[in-house]
Design a protein around this motif. Sequence first.
Motif, PDB file in Angstrom:
ATOM      1  N   ILE A  40      16.618   5.368 -10.612  1.00  0.00           N
ATOM      2  CA  ILE A  40      17.116   6.678 -11.023  1.00  0.00           C
ATOM      3  C   ILE A  40      17.086   7.717  -9.915  1.00  0.00           C
ATOM      4  CG2 ILE A  40      16.521   6.259 -13.449  1.00  0.00           C
ATOM      5  CD1 ILE A  40      14.155   8.250 -13.035  1.00  0.00           C
ATOM      6  N   ARG A  41      16.164   7.569  -8.963  1.00  0.00           N
ATOM      7  CA  ARG A  41      15.994   8.659  -7.999  1.00  0.00           C
ATOM      8  C   ARG A  41      15.488   8.125  -6.658  1.00  0.00           C
ATOM      9  NH1 ARG A  41      12.576  12.637 -10.842  1.00  0.00           N
ATOM     10  NH2 ARG A  41      14.425  12.998 -12.116  1.00  0.00           N
ATOM     11  N   THR A  42      15.930   8.768  -5.572  1.00  0.00           N
ATOM     12  CA  THR A  42      15.460   8.422  -4.228  1.00  0.00           C
ATOM     13  C   THR A  42      14.888   9.668  -3.558  1.00  0.00           C
ATOM     14  OG1 THR A  42      17.058   6.629  -3.931  1.00  0.00           O
ATOM     15  CG2 THR A  42      16.133   7.590  -1.933  1.00  0.00           C
ATOM     16  N   SER A 100      10.069   1.917  -0.317  1.00  0.00           N
ATOM     17  CA  SER A 100       9.145   1.423  -1.333  1.00  0.00           C
ATOM     18  C   SER A 100       9.593   1.956  -2.685  1.00  0.00           C
ATOM     19  CB  SER A 100       7.711   1.877  -1.035  1.00  0.00           C
ATOM     20  OG  SER A 100       7.315   1.492   0.261  1.00  0.00           O
ATOM     21  N   ALA A 101       8.986   1.434  -3.737  1.00  0.00           N
ATOM     22  CA  ALA A 101       9.402   1.872  -5.068  1.00  0.00           C
ATOM     23  C   ALA A 101       8.240   1.883  -6.054  1.00  0.00           C
ATOM     24  CB  ALA A 101      10.516   0.965  -5.596  1.00  0.00           C
ATOM     25  N   CYS A 102       8.380   2.731  -7.062  1.00  0.00           N
ATOM     26  CA  CYS A 102       7.430   2.797  -8.173  1.00  0.00           C
ATOM     27  C   CYS A 102       8.229   2.851  -9.475  1.00  0.00           C
ATOM     28  CB  CYS A 102       6.554   4.050  -8.091  1.00  0.00           C
ATOM     29  SG  CYS A 102       5.331   4.010  -6.777  1.00  0.00           S
ATOM     30  N   GLY A 110      12.103   5.104 -15.248  1.00  0.00           N
ATOM     31  CA  GLY A 110      12.967   4.330 -14.368  1.00  0.00           C
ATOM     32  C   GLY A 110      12.298   4.073 -13.026  1.00  0.00           C
ATOM     33  N   VAL A 111      13.073   3.539 -12.097  1.00  0.00           N
ATOM     34  CA  VAL A 111      12.557   3.204 -10.765  1.00  0.00           C
ATOM     35  C   VAL A 111      12.778   4.385  -9.822  1.00  0.00           C
ATOM     36  CG1 VAL A 111      12.766   1.657  -8.782  1.00  0.00           C
ATOM     37  CG2 VAL A 111      12.959   0.736 -11.108  1.00  0.00           C
ATOM     38  N   HIS A 112      11.700   4.807  -9.185  1.00  0.00           N
ATOM     39  CA  HIS A 112      11.735   5.893  -8.209  1.00  0.00           C
ATOM     40  C   HIS A 112      11.535   5.276  -6.823  1.00  0.00           C
ATOM     41  CE1 HIS A 112      11.082   9.344 -11.148  1.00  0.00           C
ATOM     42  NE2 HIS A 112      10.971   8.262 -11.902  1.00  0.00           N
ATOM     43  N   ARG A 113      12.474   5.527  -5.930  1.00  0.00           N
ATOM     44  CA  ARG A 113      12.444   4.908  -4.599  1.00  0.00           C
ATOM     45  C   ARG A 113      12.101   5.946  -3.545  1.00  0.00           C
ATOM     46  NH1 ARG A 113      17.846   2.313  -1.951  1.00  0.00           N
ATOM     47  NH2 ARG A 113      18.363   4.529  -1.944  1.00  0.00           N
ATOM     48  N   VAL A 114      11.267   5.565  -2.583  1.00  0.00           N
ATOM     49  CA  VAL A 114      10.900   6.470  -1.494  1.00  0.00           C
ATOM     50  C   VAL A 114      11.299   5.852  -0.155  1.00  0.00           C
ATOM     51  CG1 VAL A 114       8.536   5.550  -1.302  1.00  0.00           C
ATOM     52  CG2 VAL A 114       9.042   7.859  -0.467  1.00  0.00           C
ATOM     53  N   ASP A 142       0.818  -1.219   0.000  1.00  0.00           N
ATOM     54  CA  ASP A 142       0.000   0.000   0.000  1.00  0.00           C
ATOM     55  C   ASP A 142       0.849   1.264   0.000  1.00  0.00           C
ATOM     56  OD1 ASP A 142      -2.219  -1.551   0.013  1.00  0.00           O
ATOM     57  OD2 ASP A 142      -2.804  -1.160   2.095  1.00  0.00           O
ATOM     58  N   GLU A 143       1.990   1.212   0.671  1.00  0.00           N
ATOM     59  CA  GLU A 143       2.864   2.393   0.732  1.00  0.00           C
ATOM     60  C   GLU A 143       3.381   2.750  -0.666  1.00  0.00           C
ATOM     61  OE1 GLU A 143       5.317   5.565   1.966  1.00  0.00           O
ATOM     62  OE2 GLU A 143       3.475   4.665   2.745  1.00  0.00           O
ATOM     63  N   ALA A 144       3.685   1.738  -1.463  1.00  0.00           N
ATOM     64  CA  ALA A 144       4.133   1.990  -2.837  1.00  0.00           C
ATOM     65  C   ALA A 144       3.001   2.600  -3.663  1.00  0.00           C
ATOM     66  CB  ALA A 144       4.618   0.689  -3.486  1.00  0.00           C
ATOM     67  N   ALA A 145       1.774   2.124  -3.436  1.00  0.00           N
ATOM     68  CA  ALA A 145       0.611   2.668  -4.159  1.00  0.00           C
ATOM     69  C   ALA A 145       0.356   4.120  -3.766  1.00  0.00           C
ATOM     70  CB  ALA A 145      -0.623   1.812  -3.873  1.00  0.00           C
TER      71      ALA A 145
END
Length: 356
Positions: A306-308, A199-201, A180-184, A122-125
């Motif tokens: 690509i980004r955090t 998490s990631a999107c 790309g992949v965005h990480r939080v 859910d956190e990724a969503a």
Amino acid sequence: MNTRLDEILRKKNDLSVMMADPEITSDPNKYTKISKEYSAIEPVADEAERYLSLEQQIKDNQEMMAEEGCDPELKDMAQMEIIELKQELEASKKRLDTLLLPKDPNDDRNVILEIRAGTGGDEAALFAADLFRMYSRYAERKGFKVSILTSSDIGIGGYKEIVAQVTGTDVFAVFKFESGVHRVQRVPETESGGRVHTSACTVAILPEAEEVEINIRTEDLRIDVYRASGAGGQHVNKTESAVRLTHLPSGLVVTCQDQASQHKNKAQAMKVLQARLLDKEQSEKDSERAEARKDMVGSGDRSQRIRTYNYPQGRVTDHRINLTLYKLDQIMNGEMDELIEPLITHHQAELLAGQS
């Protein structure tokens, strides 16, 4: 160099004459095509005129200084002016080098923006929804229009997937480095212990296809209709308005249920399918080019992190160019120029280095 600049100025003049031709002005398609060419060449031609003018001013000053009986004071002034003119000429040359770089043929296209929740549940969503809001606000600042094509929400403000169309001038040029992949990294609202979760999107930026470019044969397409599910309007679960398109040769599947009518959902799904097929076709055709560019920011590899976005520290880090900004709140509010402009500059520098 000067021969090329002369050609550019002639081309601009030719296009200007064509735009005044009644035969072209009476044909919207021809006029639009010529207008686009003129808009593309105009900034290059303007800089070319500036560069050639500076060169001529330097030459005039040098000729004057070489004249017999030239006043010493006047000669000193001319020498000082030449120093300044040469500095301006060097700056103009750098601008021209950038303007004369080969153009990405997709730069002036609209885009299909796809955001999918990855690891993190859910956190990724919820982060997917944050990213969509960030891009929507940034698009608004740039004067672009964002229209949701299809989405799959989780009921608490997050998205498993959201697909949107972004339209405007040179949209792909602005957004193309976001794939790309965005990480939080942050503490989820549901986390009672206050622990930071990661998490990631995945974000995909696809150039929108023209219908004439991607011809989808009827026999290659399977169309399924079904009742929409989840939150929505009165049509949900009452009519078979949702559409699933399956492109049999490629196996690509697109679903759309956000619109109230089956016809609109099919049209939206077809737009996404065409963009994905164009992206697939271009990726295959450009595999050699992609190999040469794999270390550059524009590789478009959607498996690349690509980004955090680190919420506890209030920072955003772009790993491709080692850029860190402690402006997380502003960036998530759509103030993305400080992130995107360095990526474009870095990409241009890579292209210049490749040419030399």
